[in-house]
Design a protein around this motif. Structure first.
Motif, PDB file in Angstrom:
ATOM      1  N   ASP A   1       0.835  -1.198   0.000  1.00  0.00           N
ATOM      2  CA  ASP A   1       0.000   0.000   0.000  1.00  0.00           C
ATOM      3  C   ASP A   1       0.869   1.248   0.000  1.00  0.00           C
ATOM      4  OD1 ASP A   1      -2.855  -1.163   0.600  1.00  0.00           O
ATOM      5  OD2 ASP A   1      -1.424  -2.246   1.881  1.00  0.00           O
ATOM      6  N   TYR A   2       1.934   1.192   0.791  1.00  0.00           N
ATOM      7  CA  TYR A   2       2.814   2.351   0.947  1.00  0.00           C
ATOM      8  C   TYR A   2       4.252   2.016   0.570  1.00  0.00           C
ATOM      9  CZ  TYR A   2      -1.211   3.554   3.806  1.00  0.00           C
ATOM     10  OH  TYR A   2      -2.486   3.773   4.250  1.00  0.00           O
TER      11      TYR A   2
ATOM     12  N   GLN B   1       1.560   4.340  -2.467  1.00  0.00           N
ATOM     13  CA  GLN B   1       1.645   5.738  -2.025  1.00  0.00           C
ATOM     14  C   GLN B   1       2.999   5.988  -1.362  1.00  0.00           C
ATOM     15  OE1 GLN B   1      -1.495   6.975   0.667  1.00  0.00           O
ATOM     16  NE2 GLN B   1      -0.272   8.729   1.337  1.00  0.00           N
TER      17      GLN B   1
ATOM     18  N   VAL C   1       5.958   7.658   0.876  1.00  0.00           N
ATOM     19  CA  VAL C   1       6.161   8.444   2.086  1.00  0.00           C
ATOM     20  C   VAL C   1       7.674   8.594   2.201  1.00  0.00           C
ATOM     21  CG1 VAL C   1       5.938   8.482   4.602  1.00  0.00           C
ATOM     22  CG2 VAL C   1       4.132   7.439   3.213  1.00  0.00           C
TER      23      VAL C   1
ATOM     24  N   TYR D   1       0.601   4.697   8.986  1.00  0.00           N
ATOM     25  CA  TYR D   1       0.759   3.817   7.828  1.00  0.00           C
ATOM     26  C   TYR D   1       0.921   2.358   8.238  1.00  0.00           C
ATOM     27  CZ  TYR D   1       1.638   8.291   5.669  1.00  0.00           C
ATOM     28  OH  TYR D   1       1.514   9.579   5.247  1.00  0.00           O
TER      29      TYR D   1
ATOM     30  N   THR E   1       3.771  -2.143   3.733  1.00  0.00           N
ATOM     31  CA  THR E   1       4.691  -1.059   3.401  1.00  0.00           C
ATOM     32  C   THR E   1       6.015  -1.650   2.950  1.00  0.00           C
ATOM     33  OG1 THR E   1       3.671   0.335   5.092  1.00  0.00           O
ATOM     34  CG2 THR E   1       5.853   0.989   4.316  1.00  0.00           C
TER      35      THR E   1
END
Ligand code: GTP
Ligand code: MG
Ligand code: ZN
Length: 326
Positions: A92-93, A122, A124, A169, A176
């Motif tokens: 996801d991240y 996404q 970060v 997160y 992640t």
């Protein structure tokens, strides 16, 4: 009695896969009749992939299906002539780790951002080693300028600074993946989050700050709260894949200028009245950033053209190739 179950891949070895299913860690192999055939339609699984398993309590656990990926991070296969290698999937991240110390490099960060957006995850930005950093505030401002709309965190695995901010997160069921050069602290960060020394970490040579490429394979871990994290080796070189979609995000300011430009056929190469030329003149867009944009743009066009030619020839072959360690 054969039994079907679902699981996800936590590590990939040459022919053996580590799988987590029903909260247990298992070893599995690919079912030969499905994956090793001339007409194989299945993608070879990678770390993070959801798979269907055929479980035989007396024998092997076999992978019989790779579920469709929602995100994927790929790079050029290191074997010459082969196509894309999927290095992680279904995250996801994307935590882009960059050290506030010697490793700090905005150009590299832009590339990581591009690749992250392109993966569907996404990004970060996680600036590491805050405890030994100088000019943190200055560096943070520079990063914020290029990372429009991206969360930026300053952390230290030594003092625990900034870790709180990342908890948003690291939540159950979300995955992640950690990216970043060797030595930035991906494995240290992994161990910190797991509360255990599960990954080996390496000293870096302080004189030139080069890491030793301590981590050599990708590994997915499940945190106590159910969040999933994937540690990866440092990427010596970031093989650019087709990045058209990615560029739109990490260079949104430039894309806005290009859209604003009143000439639809403008090359933005100094034409009078061009919105880009205007921004460069006013200093709202720096010469350096504009050059970076072009460089990445050209590179990705070149890669895309090269790859599409290659893909046409080897599509079938690359799909079947057994994946090695990364
Ligand atoms: N001072 C300080 N040192 C850190 C921090 N995080 C990591 N380090 C040190 O940085 C060095 C490299 O850390 P690793 O975690 O092995 O780096 P890595 O990104 O996993 O490197 P590769 O596995 O080679 O890709 C080690 O000596 C760590 O102790 C931090 O927050 N502060
Ligand atoms: Mg490591
Ligand atoms: Zn223009």
């Amino acid at each position: 009695m054969k039994e079907k179950m679902n699981g996800f891949i936590t590590a990939v070895h040459r022919e053996r896969y580590e799988v987590r299913a029903n909260g247990e860690d298992l070893y599995a192999r690919l079912k030969a009749g499905i994956y090793y055939t001339d007409h194989c339609e299945e993608e070879f699984p990678t770390v993070g992939d959801n798979v269907e398993l055929e479980y035989n309590p007396l024998g092997d656990c076999l992978i019989i299906k790779t579920m469709e990926r929602k995100t994927a991070f790929s790079r050029k296969d290191p074997d010459v002539g082969m196509g894309e290698q999927i290095v992680a999937a279904n995250f996801d991240y994307v935590f882009i780790l960059m050290s506030l110390n010697y490793d700090f490099n905005l150009k590299r960060l832009e590339r990581y951002l591009t690749v992250s957006w392109q993966s569907g995850g996404q990004p970060v930005i996680v600036l590491t080693k805050a405890d030994i950093a100088e000019d943190t505030q200055e560096k943070l401002e520079l990063v914020n300028q290029i990372a429009l709309g991206v969360d930026v965190c300053v952390v230290s695995a030594v003092t625990g600074e900034g870790m709180e901010q990342l908890k948003n997160y690291l939540v159950p069921e979300k995955t992640t993946v950690f990216l970043g050069s060797s030595g930035v602290g991906k494995s240290t960060f992994t161990n910190y989050l797991l509360g255990k020394e599960l990954m080996e970490t390496g000293e870096i040579r302080e004189d030139d700050s080069k890491g030793h490429h301590t981590t050599t394979h990708r590994q997915l871990f499940v945190m106590d709260n159910g969040a999933r994290i994937i540690d990866t080796p440092g990427m010596r070189e970031l093989g650019m894949w087709v990045v058209d979609d990615g560029i739109d995000f990490s260079f949104t300011d430039i894309n806005d200028l290009i859209i604003q430009c009143r000439f639809s056929n403008c090359t933005h190469n100094g034409e009078p009245g061009c919105a880009v030329a205007q921004a460069l003149k006013e200093g709202t867009l720096t010469e350096k950033r504009w050059k970076n944009y072009w460089k990445i743009q050209k590179e990705s066009e070149f890669q895309a053209a090269k790859e599409s030619r290659k893909q046409a020839v080897i599509k079938k072959k690359s799909n079947k190739k057994s994946r090695g360690e990364w």
